[in-house]
Motif scaffolding. Structure first.
Motif, short mmCIF file in Angstrom:
data_model
loop_
_atom_site.label_atom_id
_atom_site.label_comp_id
_atom_site.label_asym_id
_atom_site.label_seq_id
_atom_site.Cartn_x
_atom_site.Cartn_y
_atom_site.Cartn_z
N ASP A 138 -3.59 4.23 -1.97
CA ASP A 138 -3.86 2.87 -1.76
C ASP A 138 -4.93 2.50 -2.94
O ASP A 138 -5.79 2.93 -3.17
CB ASP A 138 -4.57 2.63 -0.38
N ASN A 186 0.73 -1.11 0.08
CA ASN A 186 -0.26 0.05 0.05
C ASN A 186 0.78 1.08 -0.17
O ASN A 186 2.12 1.13 -0.33
CB ASN A 186 -0.98 0.12 1.31
N TYR A 194 1.71 -3.36 5.65
CA TYR A 194 1.12 -3.97 4.67
C TYR A 194 -0.11 -5.05 4.40
O TYR A 194 -0.98 -4.89 3.61
CB TYR A 194 2.37 -4.36 3.99
N HIS A 201 -6.76 -2.84 -1.74
CA HIS A 201 -5.55 -2.65 -0.88
C HIS A 201 -5.50 -1.67 0.30
O HIS A 201 -6.13 -0.51 -0.13
CB HIS A 201 -4.08 -2.45 -1.79
N GLY A 202 -4.57 -1.65 0.85
CA GLY A 202 -4.56 -0.82 2.18
C GLY A 202 -6.14 -0.29 2.79
O GLY A 202 -6.84 -1.12 3.05
#
Length: 352
Positions: free
Chosen positions: A121, A100, A249, A125-126
């Motif tokens: 991000d 991310n 992560y 993700h993130g």
């Protein structure tokens, strides 16, 4: 010249051939299944926090520089999370799979004196939040970046990409060239090398149902993440990556079952048709382009840096970091930031 760095303005030397690593991540499924019963570490907060040691080094090095701020903005693709630091022309940093915006912490901390640095991000993700049916393909991510910039009223950016984020950056630049002030590509998916051969075992593991177990295993024992059977080969010095960074992560990817399913869909959508589709547009891209490549990357051989340099007419410089691996923006950040500064300054000058 630094013996660990090779720089050329026009790439004419022969591609370096890397040894194939076909079974690099085949042990991930075994590790994941064997450790999936272990209770993952408990964390006290969901929001991303820079590890204490890194906060100290940044404050010590930069003194009066601004602090990173985490924000989010609503787009048609979802509520996109991002971290920003600094003021001035915008530099947009795009990470790759499993990571991310934390990947770019050293760029945000140390380039914010000349740029408003934004690390986004990606979808799946993130801390980015999306609907269960949201398209998460790399082309969808490139389109999300346009929506993201529109939502923030940003016209142009200095675009920087790594890994699958570099492939997404290529797609964005090809589809929306007017939004790219300059382009920097590091080791990344290119042309028909998507997914790279060395990553296919991980994709097979995920397709076989082992993704959640593997993520849980890497979170329960961070040394699994850094091991040769998992992400260790992505780092020149995996032992130096902190447990906090691994947590930052991976934890968002298992926060809910839906988030893990989103990542599963992101992995399943890997297909070189996306980069092949924009090849013609890429070959007309005039944005000043810098290509920086690690020579010991098991995923993306140096030959792909040559391919990019030869096919993007805006390429001004191609640099090799001797011995570096795919995540060198973390490990070789001083060298990389120097290249970015020089590239951005040169890109501001009128074309010759």
């Amino acid at each position: 010249m630094d013996r660990n760095k090779i720089a050329v303005s026009v790439p004419n030397d022969q591609p370096r051939v890397a040894q194939p690593v076909a079974a690099l991540l085949t042990g991930a499924l075994i590790i994941g299944l064997s450790l999936s019963a272990v209770m993952p570490e408990r964390v006290s907060a969901d929001r991303r926090v820079m590890p204490r040691s890194e906060r100290l080094s940044v404050s010590t090095m930069n003194g009066k520089k601004s602090s990173p701020i985490q924000r989010s903005v609503q787009t048609a693709s979802g509520r996109i999370s991002y971290t920003e630091q600094g003021t001035g022309p915008v530099a947009l940093f795009v990470h790759g799979v499993l990571l991310n915006g934390h990947l770019w912490r050293h760029q945000l901390a140390n380039l914010s004196d000349i740029r408003r640095c934004i690390a986004v991000d990606l979808l799946a993700h993130g801390d980015t939040k999306i609907a269960p049916d949201q398209d998460v393909s790399v082309t969808a991510n490139a389109k999300m970046l346009k929506e993201f910039l529109d939502a923030l009223h940003i016209d142009q950016v200095d675009l920087v990409g790594n890994d699958s984020g570099g492939g997404i950056a290529q797609i964005f630049a090809a589809l929306y060239p007017e939004r790219v002030r300059s382009l920097t590509l590091t080791d990344c998916d290119t042309h028909d090398n998507w997914p790279p051969e060395a990553f296919k075992p991980f994709l097979a593991m995920a397709a076989g149902g082992g993704l959640r177990g593997t993520l849980d295993a890497m979170l329960s024992d961070k040394s699994v993440y850094r091991s040769p059977e998992a992400l260790g080969p992505a780092y020149e010095h995996p032992e130096r990556l902190s447990d906090d960074s691994v947590e930052t992560y991976l934890r968002p990817l298992v926060r809910t079952e839906q988030r893990t399913r989103d990542l599963q869909r992101f992995l399943a959508a890997f297909d070189n048709k996306h980069t092949l589709a924009i090849e013609a547009q890429l070959k007309t891209l005039k944005a000043p382009t810098l290509i920086v490549w690690g020579t010991d990357d098991v995923y993306f051989d140096v030959k792909w840096s040559h391919w990019l340099a030869e096919n993007i007419p805006g390429t001004r410089r191609r640099v090799e970091f001797k011995g570096a691996r795919i995540f060198f923006p973390e490990e070789r950040w001083e060298e990389f930031n120097k290249e970015l500064r020089e590239h951005w300054q040169a890109a501001q000058q009128k074309p010759r």
